[in-house]
Design a protein around this motif. Structure first.
Motif, PDB file in Angstrom:
ATOM      1  N   ASP A   1       0.809  -1.213   0.000  1.00 18.69           N
ATOM      2  CA  ASP A   1       0.000   0.000   0.000  1.00 18.69           C
ATOM      3  C   ASP A   1       0.846   1.268   0.000  1.00 18.69           C
ATOM      4  O   ASP A   1       0.456   2.293  -0.551  1.00 18.69           O
ATOM      5  CB  ASP A   1      -0.935   0.027   1.219  1.00 18.69           C
ATOM      6  N   TRP A   2       2.024   1.200   0.634  1.00 18.15           N
ATOM      7  CA  TRP A   2       2.829   2.392   0.804  1.00 18.15           C
ATOM      8  C   TRP A   2       3.993   2.447  -0.178  1.00 18.15           C
ATOM      9  O   TRP A   2       4.872   3.306  -0.039  1.00 18.15           O
ATOM     10  CB  TRP A   2       3.366   2.451   2.228  1.00 18.15           C
TER      11      TRP A   2
ATOM     12  N   GLY B   1       3.343  -4.103  14.197  1.00 18.41           N
ATOM     13  CA  GLY B   1       3.938  -3.057  15.014  1.00 18.41           C
ATOM     14  C   GLY B   1       3.241  -1.728  14.817  1.00 18.41           C
ATOM     15  O   GLY B   1       3.133  -0.923  15.740  1.00 18.41           O
ATOM     16  N   ASN B   2       2.722  -1.512  13.605  1.00 13.50           N
ATOM     17  CA  ASN B   2       1.963  -0.309  13.278  1.00 13.50           C
ATOM     18  C   ASN B   2       0.815  -0.734  12.378  1.00 13.50           C
ATOM     19  O   ASN B   2       1.049  -1.221  11.262  1.00 13.50           O
ATOM     20  CB  ASN B   2       2.866   0.716  12.593  1.00 13.50           C
ATOM     21  N   ASP B   3      -0.410  -0.567  12.851  1.00  8.12           N
ATOM     22  CA  ASP B   3      -1.581  -1.051  12.111  1.00  8.12           C
ATOM     23  C   ASP B   3      -1.775  -0.344  10.779  1.00  8.12           C
ATOM     24  O   ASP B   3      -2.397  -0.893   9.867  1.00  8.12           O
ATOM     25  CB  ASP B   3      -2.846  -0.877  12.959  1.00  8.12           C
ATOM     26  N   THR B   4      -1.267   0.878  10.657  1.00 12.24           N
ATOM     27  CA  THR B   4      -1.405   1.610   9.399  1.00 12.24           C
ATOM     28  C   THR B   4      -0.367   1.152   8.385  1.00 12.24           C
ATOM     29  O   THR B   4      -0.671   0.936   7.211  1.00 12.24           O
ATOM     30  CB  THR B   4      -1.270   3.118   9.647  1.00 12.24           C
ATOM     31  N   LEU B   5       0.856   0.961   8.842  1.00 12.07           N
ATOM     32  CA  LEU B   5       1.929   0.547   7.933  1.00 12.07           C
ATOM     33  C   LEU B   5       1.875  -0.930   7.603  1.00 12.07           C
ATOM     34  O   LEU B   5       2.332  -1.362   6.545  1.00 12.07           O
ATOM     35  CB  LEU B   5       3.294   0.857   8.579  1.00 12.07           C
ATOM     36  N   LYS B   6       1.338  -1.710   8.522  1.00  5.95           N
ATOM     37  CA  LYS B   6       1.381  -3.169   8.422  1.00  5.95           C
ATOM     38  C   LYS B   6       2.841  -3.616   8.243  1.00  5.95           C
ATOM     39  O   LYS B   6       3.702  -3.191   9.002  1.00  5.95           O
ATOM     40  CB  LYS B   6       0.455  -3.648   7.322  1.00  5.95           C
ATOM     41  N   ASP B   7       3.147  -4.427   7.241  1.00  5.46           N
ATOM     42  CA  ASP B   7       4.530  -4.888   7.079  1.00  5.46           C
ATOM     43  C   ASP B   7       5.200  -4.232   5.871  1.00  5.46           C
ATOM     44  O   ASP B   7       6.017  -4.829   5.188  1.00  5.46           O
ATOM     45  CB  ASP B   7       4.592  -6.417   6.958  1.00  5.46           C
ATOM     46  N   ALA B   8       4.851  -2.974   5.637  1.00  5.17           N
ATOM     47  CA  ALA B   8       5.383  -2.253   4.476  1.00  5.17           C
ATOM     48  C   ALA B   8       6.901  -2.106   4.539  1.00  5.17           C
ATOM     49  O   ALA B   8       7.478  -1.923   5.608  1.00  5.17           O
ATOM     50  CB  ALA B   8       4.733  -0.880   4.387  1.00  5.17           C
ATOM     51  N   MET B   9       7.530  -2.205   3.381  1.00  2.65           N
ATOM     52  CA  MET B   9       8.949  -1.861   3.247  1.00  2.65           C
ATOM     53  C   MET B   9       9.030  -0.361   3.033  1.00  2.65           C
ATOM     54  O   MET B   9       8.456   0.174   2.087  1.00  2.65           O
ATOM     55  CB  MET B   9       9.573  -2.594   2.064  1.00  2.65           C
ATOM     56  N   LEU B  10       9.741   0.323   3.901  1.00  2.48           N
ATOM     57  CA  LEU B  10       9.877   1.768   3.772  1.00  2.48           C
ATOM     58  C   LEU B  10      11.299   2.124   3.363  1.00  2.48           C
ATOM     59  O   LEU B  10      11.860   1.505   2.479  1.00  2.48           O
ATOM     60  CB  LEU B  10       9.449   2.446   5.072  1.00  2.48           C
ATOM     61  N   ASN B  11      11.883   3.106   3.988  1.00  2.00           N
ATOM     62  CA  ASN B  11      13.182   3.605   3.540  1.00  2.00           C
ATOM     63  C   ASN B  11      14.298   2.627   3.879  1.00  2.00           C
ATOM     64  O   ASN B  11      14.411   2.169   5.020  1.00  2.00           O
ATOM     65  CB  ASN B  11      13.439   4.962   4.192  1.00  2.00           C
ATOM     66  N   PRO B  12      15.117   2.276   2.888  1.00  2.00           N
ATOM     67  CA  PRO B  12      16.136   1.250   3.092  1.00  2.00           C
ATOM     68  C   PRO B  12      17.169   1.642   4.145  1.00  2.00           C
ATOM     69  O   PRO B  12      17.638   2.777   4.188  1.00  2.00           O
ATOM     70  CB  PRO B  12      16.794   1.092   1.720  1.00  2.00           C
ATOM     71  N   VAL B  13      17.513   0.660   4.971  1.00  2.00           N
ATOM     72  CA  VAL B  13      18.463   0.850   6.066  1.00  2.00           C
ATOM     73  C   VAL B  13      19.650  -0.073   5.850  1.00  2.00           C
ATOM     74  O   VAL B  13      19.492  -1.223   5.436  1.00  2.00           O
ATOM     75  CB  VAL B  13      17.786   0.552   7.423  1.00  2.00           C
TER      76      VAL B  13
END
Length: 672
Positions: free
Chosen positions: A32-33, A400-412
């Motif tokens: 979604d994100w 951990g965050n109901d809005t993000l779910k298990d989204a991949m965000l900014n690479p670390v």
């Protein structure tokens, strides 16, 4: 114990891949994100669960959960539908007494019905600030919270041992104190604790080790027998250690000397049940490792576990305390290495499905049949799962965050860059995903607090690195000199380095990132909280040629005033080692005492209810800046949050902070 077969896990993962959303089943990775920008308010949210602890029978999980814009302590059923989630304590509301509201910091199960909760508050005792740690039991059947050992106690208590069978009780170390006494704080009683045995149901206690003028800290073995007493001199660093073989024996001195401040004393820390075998931490090769300890010679034995180039964190025993369970350590991310055969096999099986380094077993029941584990790649929002090893079923417990779910965000990623003196500095690098492939991006240097702490590449609980990267910034979090986990020499390198070499370590990230084509060296700001706030203030005063702006949250700006406020801030012995004993050193390293040198815009953020770093630190800096001719709204900006503390315990304060940071950066170091 049932054998765990790989076929079981194979069957369980088929549930995950099916992607159904039925109770106990798991959805596929969220996309979604992938192209959307996550609102800062979402990233500033508290995690849905934090610090989970499973009951010995595997039916309940005690955990802090997000509720009503704060974190509250709750008991959650492992199997949905069998019972309701039960909120049992809130910060400042669970127990109130004349000494103030208390923050929940930890909790442990004694059995399936009794939870021991640790509370902490920062209290001023006769002009000296102390962390007043207290304990209370929660009975899951009666729903009552009972203070433990609070009567006739100064506070600063410590749980030494907790029963795991039979009648629930605990050993509590405390400073005996009569509130009606006319004795002052300098009496020997304020440094020399007694040990009491406390019943978790009634709160009744008996003394098992009376106050001893030679002992400041006690250690119990796995059977609840006091075995070790230690004492230290705050001025010289000298330490004495006393030992006994059992409850009927007298204490005998086994060590009297001044150990390396950055080493390990090498005395027993973990005793197995029966009291005849023990383990100790040592730094024989400069890095903290776990050793066997020979109780007959009182010396370290063979090394059990160590990690080249890193300190281990700690070790744990099996629930029956008969064997070593495992050891935790952090390289780039947090890890556990298990000696317990069952957990070792479970960890291996889970990594086969979710990837090596992506799985962390958080807690389990006594039989290790019900496992709660966390899954996340670097840069991915966390997901928590329950693994029933008997049936082989795996189900999602919570995002951990109901809005993000298990989204991949900014690479670390974990990177290493050279300091200007040739040392290598490990750091966490977060890249802005919406600007992939672009070069010479704006940069935020984000130093951690402490300073004796560290950053790691696991999901950021404050959301700062991800928030800034989501806005378009490269974010680097250096584990500068003094950061923990990198051995004795790295910590020792912080001596007389506050505001100097430690500051240079932060600055040295800039030319390295510029040389890689990642960051534009002319578009850099520093943002930090606590010690990180001090570093940001120091950057504005000392290194304005390297930064466009600075953001200082809960920072110390005047080290001399801070030592007057809190004598233990650096500690008498610590002050000599860390900053030098001359007040001139502290004065020169205090950015707020040189307001005329602030050469870049700075945002100063302070919580009005912060008792660890008092509001006077920020307010005095603001006053000095004005007297030096600096203009508020141009040269500096001040945000005082009326209900905020040092620990950012309200989500509204976290959200306001990151929103104000964005406004400030938009003006002085825009992302685009």
């Amino acid at each position: 114990m049932k054998t765990l077969h790989r076929a079981m896990l194979g069957a369980a993962t088929s549930i995950i891949l099916a992607g159904t959303m039925a109770s106990g089943q798991v959805a596929p990775a969220s996309s979604d994100w992938a192209t959307k920008t996550v609102p800062l308010e979402v990233l500033a949210q508290f995690p849905m669960i934090t610090q989970p602890r499973m009951s010995p029978d595997g039916k309940w999980i005690a955990t802090r959960i997000r509720a009503g814009g704060e974190q509250v302590l709750a008991i959650v059923p492992v199997k949905p539908g069998e019972a309701k989630t039960e909120i049992i304590a809130r910060n400042g509301e669970a127990i109130k007494d004349k000494e103030g509201d208390r923050q929940i910091v930890d909790y442990r199960w004694a059995d399936a019905d009794h939870l021991v909760i640790t509370f902490d508050t920062r209290e001023n005792f006769y002009g000296q600030w102390i962390d007043d740690v207290r304990y209370a039991s929660y009975n899951r059947t009666t729903k009552k919270i009972l203070p433990l050992g609070w009567d006739k106690s100064l506070g600063s208590t410590e749980m030494l041992w907790l029963s795991n069978s039979g009648k629930p009780h605990m050993l509590l170390q405390r400073i005996p104190w009569d509130a009606n006494s006319t004795r002052g704080p300098d009496t020997e009683m304020t440094r020399n604790p007694e040990v009491i045995d406390v019943d978790l149901d009634t709160g009744n206690s008996t003394t098992v080790m009376p106050h001893n003028a030679a002992v400041e800290d006690w250690t119990a073995d796995a059977d609840g027998v006091i075995r070790i007493g230690t004492a230290s001199d705050a001025d010289s660093g000298k330490v004495q250690v006393y030992y006994r073989t059992g409850s009927s024996q007298q204490l005998k001195k086994i060590f009297d000397g001044t150990p390396d401040r950055y080493g390990e004393l090498g005395i027993p820390s973990l005793f197995l049940a029966g009291g005849t075998k023990a383990y100790a931490y040592g730094k024989e090769d400069g890095y903290r490792s776990l050793y066997e300890f020979d109780l007959s010679t009182m010396k370290l034995g063979k090394k059990v576990f160590g990690v080249p180039g890193y300190d281990i964190g700690g070790a744990a025993l099996t629930p029956d305390r008969s064997a070593l369970l495992g050891v935790t350590y952090t390289t780039g991310r947090e890890h556990w290495t298990y000696f317990d055969p069952r957990l070792k096999e479970i960890q291996s099986l889970l990594e086969e499905s979710f990837g090596k380094d992506n799985v962390l077993i958080a807690t389990a029941d006594a039989k290790r049949e019900t496992i709660l584990f966390r899954v996340a790649k670097m840069g991915q929002a966390e997901t928590w799962y329950i693994f029933d090893t008997v049936s082989g079923g795996i189900g999602r417990f919570a995002y951990g965050n109901d809005t993000l779910k298990d989204a991949m965000l900014n690479p670390v990623s974990v990177v290493t860059y050279p300091a200007s003196d040739g040392k290598k500095i490990e750091a966490i690098l977060t890249m802005p995903r919406h600007r992939a492939g672009q070069k010479n991006l704006p940069l935020i240097v984000l130093p951690h607090g402490g300073p004796w702490a560290r950053d790691r590449a696991d999901w950021d609980p404050y959301g700062w690195a991800q928030s800034l990267a989501e806005l378009g910034y490269v974010v680097i979090q250096p584990n500068y000199r003094g950061s923990t986990g990198y051995g004795s020499e790295w910590e020792k390198a912080s001596e007389k380095a506050w505001g100097y070499r430690m500051q240079d370590d932060l600055n040295d990230a800039i030319p390295w990132l510029a040389g890689q084509g990642i960051a534009d060296p002319k578009r850099v700001c520093m943002f930090g909280w606590s010690y990180g706030g001090y570093a940001a203030s120091r950057a504005a005063e000392r290194d304005g040629d390297k930064y466009r702006c600075a953001i200082s949250g809960a920072g110390v700006h005047d080290l001399i005033a801070m030592q007057r406020y809190d004598k233990t801030y650096l500690g008498r012995y610590g002050a000599k080692m860390g900053m030098g004993s001359a007040s001139g050193d502290l004065e020169d390293a205090s950015p707020g005492l040189h307001p005329e040198k602030y050469s870049i815009p700075i945002l100063i953020v302070q919580g009005a209810k912060d008792v660890r770093v008092p509001p006077a630190q920020a307010r005095d800096l603001v006053g000095r800046l004005k007297r030096a001719g600096k203009v508020e709204g141009k040269d500096f900006f001040y945000l005082e949050q009326p209900l905020n503390t040092h620990n950012l315990l309200r989500e509204t304060d976290r959200v306001q902070l990151i929103q104000e940071v964005k406004k400030f950066l938009d003006r002085f170091n825009p992302a685009t």
